[in-house]
Scaffold this motif. Structure first.
Motif, PDB file in Angstrom:
ATOM      1  N   LEU A 287       0.805  -1.212   0.000  1.00  0.00           N
ATOM      2  CA  LEU A 287       0.000   0.000   0.000  1.00  0.00           C
ATOM      3  C   LEU A 287       0.847   1.276   0.000  1.00  0.00           C
ATOM      4  CD1 LEU A 287      -2.933   0.947   0.067  1.00  0.00           C
ATOM      5  CD2 LEU A 287      -2.831   0.862   2.556  1.00  0.00           C
TER       6      LEU A 287
ATOM      7  N   GLU B  20      -5.324  -8.344   4.262  1.00  0.00           N
ATOM      8  CA  GLU B  20      -5.798  -7.684   3.046  1.00  0.00           C
ATOM      9  C   GLU B  20      -4.717  -7.841   1.997  1.00  0.00           C
ATOM     10  OE1 GLU B  20      -6.626  -3.703   4.427  1.00  0.00           O
ATOM     11  OE2 GLU B  20      -8.602  -4.289   5.159  1.00  0.00           O
ATOM     12  N   VAL B  21      -5.129  -8.205   0.777  1.00  0.00           N
ATOM     13  CA  VAL B  21      -4.170  -8.477  -0.285  1.00  0.00           C
ATOM     14  C   VAL B  21      -4.688  -7.876  -1.586  1.00  0.00           C
ATOM     15  CG1 VAL B  21      -5.171 -10.776  -0.725  1.00  0.00           C
ATOM     16  CG2 VAL B  21      -2.815 -10.302  -1.429  1.00  0.00           C
ATOM     17  N   PHE B  22      -3.788  -7.310  -2.373  1.00  0.00           N
ATOM     18  CA  PHE B  22      -4.169  -6.764  -3.673  1.00  0.00           C
ATOM     19  C   PHE B  22      -4.571  -7.918  -4.590  1.00  0.00           C
ATOM     20  CE2 PHE B  22      -1.374  -2.652  -3.619  1.00  0.00           C
ATOM     21  CZ  PHE B  22      -1.952  -2.278  -2.420  1.00  0.00           C
TER      22      PHE B  22
ATOM     23  N   ASN C 139      -2.060  -9.876  -6.784  1.00  0.00           N
ATOM     24  CA  ASN C 139      -0.973 -10.598  -6.127  1.00  0.00           C
ATOM     25  C   ASN C 139      -1.349 -12.087  -6.035  1.00  0.00           C
ATOM     26  OD1 ASN C 139       1.210 -11.432  -4.633  1.00  0.00           O
ATOM     27  ND2 ASN C 139       1.021  -9.832  -3.075  1.00  0.00           N
TER      28      ASN C 139
ATOM     29  N   GLU D 236     -11.584 -15.999   1.139  1.00  0.00           N
ATOM     30  CA  GLU D 236     -11.980 -14.631   0.818  1.00  0.00           C
ATOM     31  C   GLU D 236     -13.274 -14.304   1.556  1.00  0.00           C
ATOM     32  OE1 GLU D 236     -13.408 -11.970  -2.992  1.00  0.00           O
ATOM     33  OE2 GLU D 236     -11.809 -13.445  -3.343  1.00  0.00           O
TER      34      GLU D 236
ATOM     35  N   ARG E  32     -14.396  -8.048  -0.722  1.00  0.00           N
ATOM     36  CA  ARG E  32     -13.579  -7.384  -1.724  1.00  0.00           C
ATOM     37  C   ARG E  32     -13.920  -5.899  -1.724  1.00  0.00           C
ATOM     38  NH1 ARG E  32     -11.138  -9.349  -6.925  1.00  0.00           N
ATOM     39  NH2 ARG E  32     -11.262 -11.405  -6.027  1.00  0.00           N
ATOM     40  N   LYS E  33     -12.891  -5.087  -1.648  1.00  0.00           N
ATOM     41  CA  LYS E  33     -13.063  -3.644  -1.786  1.00  0.00           C
ATOM     42  C   LYS E  33     -12.807  -3.314  -3.252  1.00  0.00           C
ATOM     43  CE  LYS E  33     -11.137  -2.852   2.817  1.00  0.00           C
ATOM     44  NZ  LYS E  33     -10.007  -2.201   3.508  1.00  0.00           N
TER      45      LYS E  33
ATOM     46  N   HIS F 188     -10.265  -0.376  -4.952  1.00  0.00           N
ATOM     47  CA  HIS F 188      -9.795   0.256  -3.720  1.00  0.00           C
ATOM     48  C   HIS F 188      -8.401   0.865  -3.867  1.00  0.00           C
ATOM     49  CE1 HIS F 188     -10.136   1.036   0.540  1.00  0.00           C
ATOM     50  NE2 HIS F 188      -8.942   0.500   0.739  1.00  0.00           N
ATOM     51  N   ILE F 189      -7.603   0.272  -4.726  1.00  0.00           N
ATOM     52  CA  ILE F 189      -6.230   0.729  -4.944  1.00  0.00           C
ATOM     53  C   ILE F 189      -6.167   1.400  -6.315  1.00  0.00           C
ATOM     54  CG2 ILE F 189      -3.813   0.005  -5.087  1.00  0.00           C
ATOM     55  CD1 ILE F 189      -5.261  -0.565  -2.339  1.00  0.00           C
TER      56      ILE F 189
ATOM     57  N   ASP G 110      -8.712  -4.252  -7.091  1.00  0.00           N
ATOM     58  CA  ASP G 110      -9.503  -4.560  -5.897  1.00  0.00           C
ATOM     59  C   ASP G 110      -8.565  -4.985  -4.772  1.00  0.00           C
ATOM     60  OD1 ASP G 110     -11.678  -4.228  -7.573  1.00  0.00           O
ATOM     61  OD2 ASP G 110     -12.260  -6.345  -7.560  1.00  0.00           O
ATOM     62  N   GLU G 111      -9.026  -4.771  -3.544  1.00  0.00           N
ATOM     63  CA  GLU G 111      -8.309  -5.304  -2.391  1.00  0.00           C
ATOM     64  C   GLU G 111      -9.195  -6.394  -1.787  1.00  0.00           C
ATOM     65  OE1 GLU G 111      -5.429  -3.410   0.769  1.00  0.00           O
ATOM     66  OE2 GLU G 111      -7.490  -2.834   1.191  1.00  0.00           O
TER      67      GLU G 111
END
Length: 169
Positions: free
Chosen positions: A31, A124-126, A129, A143, A146-147, A150-151, A160-161
């Motif tokens: 991040l 939390e992971v991108f 990745n 899971e 999901r955001k 978000h990034i 999404d994150e």
């Protein structure tokens, strides 16, 4: 290559700072951007001390005395979510795909399982990745949510994150 995984010590502040400065330049999976990371050695030392005092769990992975990986697991300080623990991990690019992250996470999960209050571990992971997501799934994380978008990267693209969790009790 002789990798040692151990809990962090206050004397590790300088080496941890060097590790963190490097990993922020090595991937788009974290991040914080390199220019945002402005911690001094004194503030790094204070942060390690503070995290230790409140009972958070921090691991380093070393190769011949050089920190090449870091994991920080933080238990929520709010009563209603104090059974939750959130962790983050970073490993230098030269050490990817060598099982170091798996060993660090497994050691953290053992700590969480034996901790009297922790019931659930989150991360939390991108979404891009994929290697990390595969690792987390192989360790029993699922899971949760999901955001969306978000990034946002400098080139205007979004990722999404993903929120993942595993119950330890």
């Amino acid at each position: 290559m002789e990798i040692t995984i151990r809990e962090i010590k206050l004397e590790d502040a300088t080496k941890l700072l060097q590790h963190t400065q490097l990993v922020f330049t090595q991937s788009t999976f974290l991040l914080t951007t390199p220019e945002e990371f402005t911690l001094t050695i004194e503030r790094q030392r204070d942060w390690i001390e503070e995290q230790s005092k409140i009972g958070n769990y921090m691991l380093v992975a070393e190769d011949n005395g050089k920190i090449i990986g870091f994991l920080n697991a933080s238990r929520s300080q709010r009563k209603r979510v104090s059974h939750n623990c959130m962790f983050g991990i970073s490993i230098q690019k030269d050490y990817w795909n060598k099982g170091i992250g798996r060993k660090m996470i497994m050691k953290m999960l053992q700590w969480a399982e034996s901790h009297p209050q922790i019931e659930k571990v989150l991360l939390e992971v991108f979404a891009h990745n994929e290697r990390a997501i595969h690792l987390y799934q192989s360790l029993g994380f699922i899971e949760e949510g999901r955001k969306k978008k978000h990034i946002k990267f400098d080139d205007g693209t979004y990722i999404d994150e993903i929120i993942m969790s595993r119950f330890v009790k």
